[in-house]
Design an enzyme around this catalytic site. Sequence first.
Site, PDB file in Angstrom:
ATOM      1  N   THR A 297       0.266   9.830  -0.582  1.00 25.52           N
ATOM      2  CA  THR A 297       1.439   9.470  -1.370  1.00 25.52           C
ATOM      3  C   THR A 297       1.030   9.056  -2.778  1.00 25.52           C
ATOM      4  OG1 THR A 297       2.557   8.697   0.624  1.00 25.52           O
ATOM      5  CG2 THR A 297       3.438   7.923  -1.469  1.00 25.52           C
TER       6      THR A 297
ATOM      7  N   ARG B  16       0.835  -1.198   0.000  1.00 23.09           N
ATOM      8  CA  ARG B  16       0.000   0.000   0.000  1.00 23.09           C
ATOM      9  C   ARG B  16       0.866   1.242   0.000  1.00 23.09           C
ATOM     10  NH1 ARG B  16      -0.787   2.917   4.414  1.00 23.09           N
ATOM     11  NH2 ARG B  16       0.187   2.261   6.319  1.00 23.09           N
ATOM     12  N   LEU B  17       0.238   2.316  -0.309  1.00 23.56           N
ATOM     13  CA  LEU B  17       0.842   3.637  -0.187  1.00 23.56           C
ATOM     14  C   LEU B  17      -0.115   4.465   0.655  1.00 23.56           C
ATOM     15  CD1 LEU B  17       1.978   4.333  -3.880  1.00 23.56           C
ATOM     16  CD2 LEU B  17       3.424   3.667  -1.952  1.00 23.56           C
ATOM     17  N   ASP B  18       0.424   5.353   1.461  1.00 18.47           N
ATOM     18  CA  ASP B  18      -0.411   6.220   2.284  1.00 18.47           C
ATOM     19  C   ASP B  18      -1.319   7.073   1.396  1.00 18.47           C
ATOM     20  OD1 ASP B  18       0.710   5.273   4.628  1.00 18.47           O
ATOM     21  OD2 ASP B  18       2.218   6.863   4.723  1.00 18.47           O
ATOM     22  N   LYS B  19      -2.394   7.534   1.973  1.00 20.02           N
ATOM     23  CA  LYS B  19      -3.387   8.319   1.250  1.00 20.02           C
ATOM     24  C   LYS B  19      -2.754   9.485   0.496  1.00 20.02           C
ATOM     25  CE  LYS B  19      -7.377  11.303   2.009  1.00 20.02           C
ATOM     26  NZ  LYS B  19      -8.255  11.916   2.995  1.00 20.02           N
TER      27      LYS B  19
END
Length: 164
Positions: free
Chosen positions: A142, A137-140
Amino acid sequence: MNKSIELEAIVTESLAGKRLDQALAELFPDYSRSRLKSWITDGKVTVDTKVIEKPREKVVAGSLVAVDAEIESEERHEAQLVELDIVYEDEDILVINKPAGLVVHPGAGAPDRTLLNGLLHYDPQLDLVPRAGIIHRLDKDTTGLMVVARNVPAQTQLVSMMQA
């Protein structure tokens, strides 16, 4: 929607004397060792038609091992039209350019309109892959490329590669 898994293989000389879970991992590399182990303990694996529920059971060359299991769909998420910037796709993977502001997984603060919801809309078959094929995942906030597996064998391979 569950997916039925039926696998069969003959134990080779090179696998003789190994634990059942180890042998299955080599015979069926498309599935994770933990998944194979859970199928064994759940009674979904037979050796020469006998149900074996102990992963440590040793295998004998020439034995027929069979798996008759299901991959259960996880929590149901709604497919929703979410614009996806797909930079590459083939039958096994999608590579998506995730923009800032897009949440990857539904959660308390963002129950819908996530990347996962968009993936299920784009390819309904992703409902058969745990977490709709999302392997990282990637942070919101990012932006970046994300790899998504389109099937369980691809997911297993990608997770293994990421761990290495």
